[in-house]
Design an enzyme around this catalytic site. Structure first.
Site, PDB file in Angstrom:
ATOM      1  N   GLU A 176       0.833  -1.214   0.000  1.00  0.00           N
ATOM      2  CA  GLU A 176       0.000   0.000   0.000  1.00  0.00           C
ATOM      3  C   GLU A 176       0.865   1.260   0.000  1.00  0.00           C
ATOM      4  O   GLU A 176       0.561   2.231  -0.692  1.00  0.00           O
ATOM      5  CB  GLU A 176      -0.968   0.002   1.194  1.00  0.00           C
ATOM      6  CG  GLU A 176      -1.924  -1.191   1.265  1.00  0.00           C
ATOM      7  CD  GLU A 176      -2.765  -1.404   0.010  1.00  0.00           C
ATOM      8  OE1 GLU A 176      -2.871  -0.470  -0.810  1.00  0.00           O
ATOM      9  OE2 GLU A 176      -3.287  -2.522  -0.157  1.00  0.00           O
ATOM     10  N   ASP A 220       3.497  -4.849  -5.440  1.00  0.00           N
ATOM     11  CA  ASP A 220       3.899  -6.157  -4.903  1.00  0.00           C
ATOM     12  C   ASP A 220       5.424  -6.263  -4.831  1.00  0.00           C
ATOM     13  O   ASP A 220       5.981  -6.734  -3.829  1.00  0.00           O
ATOM     14  CB  ASP A 220       3.365  -7.296  -5.793  1.00  0.00           C
ATOM     15  CG  ASP A 220       1.889  -7.579  -5.548  1.00  0.00           C
ATOM     16  OD1 ASP A 220       1.362  -7.166  -4.496  1.00  0.00           O
ATOM     17  OD2 ASP A 220       1.256  -8.224  -6.412  1.00  0.00           O
TER      18      ASP A 220
HETATM   19 ZN   LIG Z   1      -2.839  -2.592  -4.439  1.00  0.00          ZN
END
Ligand SMILES: [Zn+2]
Length: 682
Positions: free
Chosen positions: A518, A582
């Protein structure tokens, strides 16, 4: 579609959002080395290694389209919510105001007998009003009305922060009005897409004919009506900007005066519409896709009033179908089945729990956190967020490709990121929503109207930065560019993401990586275009911007080579932001873990557990979160609509870029998990 969902889309929801879920009460899907398939070489396919035994035994429950830790957890959260709601429904006179709302709402949904005996009765007055419309100007009044009660024909109207002054909320109009999840369902001509389109026509035919019957009419022209809707929605789809182009906020940045917007598309009668929905006075608004309005303006000219009425009625019927009598519920499910491959409809209680969460989420959420969110969880999360922020800060300072000037700006942005954990500090007040026992459709419409009014009332007001875009039981997390904040609902703060009983290594591979993910969104291809205040404003030097793009292209190319299902490859540009997050998230979460190990004087953090080093357990924890099975239908749908990659590539796509992974598992050059041209943005 409801107004709130449109807002969510603009807030860039992350991870995977699930509105559906499945079967009986189960323990939390925790981390275990039993999921590992030791016959696989981790350097050949790490996902197969970490998830192999899980993949051998896990089965997608018949009432699910996919099976992954997010869905498993959602199942558990639904069991908890069910207990709360059943108590509130049965509660009698001792209930407080919140218990009355959620109890009577859930009770009205569970009373299937009452719902079935009503048939379409409650929609009849709405359908009659559309029948009575005399001209196209007056039709906009009906469109405005049904926008307020939960359907979304023709276009979207909503409020959102001004792209250039996030402190101020303004009005937006945008493309919309489709039933299928993406424009491609109307435009592509391969066999699989054509088959879904055929299902769509059958669904509409069935619902139109059933509605005629229930209205006491002798018409059996459902097929013709379905063709009309398909023709109009195909025109809308052609005028829509595609999903990948919409990722760039600059493509949606078209602020103009109210007069300009109105004259852009005179057949929409927008002035009349704004008056109908009781919007506050505004002089300017943002038009997400001006081309859409220009093109559809012509379509509104060429379509007859009767055809447009059929289209508007369809949206009312479709959005109400799951909450009408059995024939509508079944027809609606068959369409869902064609899109996702789900074998059976979910038990009614599950549909009713999900609906209560959707309509009265912060009322149900208050009760949920009382039973399911211990304060210790928040304290430990705060500590981890702090560690991850420090780690990203260091990562940025050490980048070789970024100038000192841009690094300074990046630090300002990172320091400005706020975090929200668990649940909102101020709960939404639902006291003005009337919830009546035994009136399901009325309750849904009134709750939708409450939300629509709430969204519209924000126009021309300062942004409320305390507001949440997800409900507390949600198994998900998000970063919002205009808010410049990361948000973690209580629902995700449990195993396998976060387990207070397990070692830090596994937790850093789970929730630590989610936090890193995030945070990285603030600096992905989309987030980097916003400044610390949440405004669309370029704070990069030209050279650094080019260097970023070069590295992002490496990620886009890598994921574009992965096969998602059949012979369909992933869209590397649609999934770029999530894949960047990621990759960056994994790197900074592992770095944070290494700091913790280095700082630990006891030496406990560095010890092996179950024969695995902390670094290995970090990657195993990461893999466990993404062990996943999908039905082919939903896999095909997600390639078109989901900015996230499938679980296998969320794991393998990341680790093959990481020298840290190769070191942890002793992988050698030439092995599949050692990329020849490793991508590295953050
Ligand atoms: Zn995301």
């Amino acid at each position: 579609m409801r107004f709130s969902r449109l807002i969510s889309v603009l807030m860039l929801l992350c991870a995977v959002s699930f509105s559906q879920s499945s079967s009986a009460a189960k323990p939390a899907p925790g981390f275990s080395i039993d999921t590992i398939d030791k016959s696989v070489d981790p350097c050949t396919d790490f996902y197969e290694y970490a998830c192999g035994n899980w993949l051998k035994t896990a089965e997608i429950p018949p009432d699910q389209a996919q099976w992954v830790s997010f869905v498993e957890l959602h199942e558990r959260n639904m069991d908890i919510a069910r207990g709360i709601l059943e108590k509130a429904t049965a509660g009698g006179a001792g209930r407080n105001a919140i218990e009355q709302k959620i109890g009577d709402f859930y009770g009205s949904c569970m009373d299937e007998k009452a719902v079935n005996s009503k048939g379409i009765a409650e929609l009849k007055p709405e359908l009659k009003r559309i029948d009575a419309v005399k001209d196209k100007q007056a039709l906009i009044d009906e469109i405005a009305h049904i926008h307020m009660i939960g359907a979304s024909p023709l276009f979207a109207f909503y409020s959102s922060p001004d792209l250039h002054n996030a402190d101020q909320v303004i009005a937006y109009i945008d493309q919309g009005g489709l039933t299928a999840p993406d424009r491609d369902y109307y435009l592509k001509d391969d066999e699989k897409t054509k088959a879904v389109r055929q299902h769509f026509v059958e669904y509409m035919t069935e619902v139109f004919n059933q509605a005629s019957k229930d209205e006491g009419k002798s018409e059996t022209d459902g097929g013709q009506k379905a063709d009309t809707v398909l023709r109009i929605e195909t025109a809308l789809a052609k005028a829509e900007m595609d999903r990948t182009s919409r990722r760039d906020p600059k493509n949606r940045d078209h602020k103009m005066s109210r007069e300009e917007a109105v004259s852009l598309a005179s057949n929409f009668y927008l002035d009349r519409y704004f008056h109908d929905v009781n919007a506050p006075t505004f002089a300017q608004l943002n038009v997400g896709n001006p081309e859409f309005f220009k093109q559809i303006n012509a379509a509104l000219e060429s379509e007859s009033l009767d055809s447009l009425k059929v289209y508007v009625k369809w949206h009312l019927l479709n959005s109400s179908a799951p909450w009408l009598s059995q024939p509508y519920v079944e027809a609606n499910f068959k369409m869902q089945q064609a899109l996702t491959g789900q074998k059976e409809i979910q038990a009614r209680w599950k549909r009713c729990v999900n609906l209560t969460d959707r309509e009265l989420g912060e009322a149900l959420g208050q009760k949920y956190v009382e039973v399911a969110f211990p304060p210790e969880s928040k304290a430990r999360m705060l500590k981890m967020v702090d560690a991850l922020e420090k780690s990203l800060d260091q990562d940025i300072q050490n980048l070789s490709w970024m100038s000192e000037e841009t690094k300074k700006q990046a630090k300002v942005k990172l320091d400005a990121i706020r975090n929200k954990i668990g649940y909102p500090e101020k709960w939404r007040d639902y006291s003005s929503v009337e919830i009546k026992a035994g009136d399901l459709l009325g309750n849904v419409q009134r709750a939708n109207e409450f939300e629509a009014k709430r969204q519209i009332a924000k126009i021309e007001k300062p942004l409320d930065r305390k507001e949440w875009g997800m409900t507390p039981p949600t198994v998900n997390a998000y970063y919002s560019p205009p808010f410049n904040e990361i948000v973690f609902p209580a629902g995700i703060l449990q195993p396998p993401f976060f387990d207070p009983k397990l070692d830090d290594a596994v937790n850093f591979g789970g929730i630590g990586l989610v936090i890193g993910h995030e945070l990285t969104h603030g600096f992905d291809d989309q987030g980097r275009k916003y400044d610390p205040r949440g405004n669309l404003h370029d704070w990069w030097t030209e050279q650094d911007g080019k260097e970023f793009e070069k590295r992002a292209s490496c990620v886009a190319d890598e994921y574009s080579s992965f096969v998602a299902v059949d012979d369909i490859k992933l869209n590397g540009r649609l999934t770029l932001g999530e894949n960047t997050a990621d990759n960056g998230g994994a790197r900074i979460a592992l770095a944070a873990l290494e700091h913790m190990i280095a700082d630990d004087k006891t030496g406990k953090e560095g010890q092996k557990i179950d024969g695995y080093t902390p670094e290995q357990r970090f990657f195993l924890g990461f893999g466990r979160v993404w062990c996943e099975k999908r039905r082919p239908e939903v896999a095909r749908m997600r390639v078109l609509t989901d900015p996230h990659s499938p679980g296998k590539y969320r794991v393998d796509g990341v680790v093959q870029n990481m020298p840290e992974f190769q070191k942890a598992w002793g992988c050698k050059a030439g092995q599949p998990m050692v990329a020849e041209n490793a991508c590295h943005v953050w």
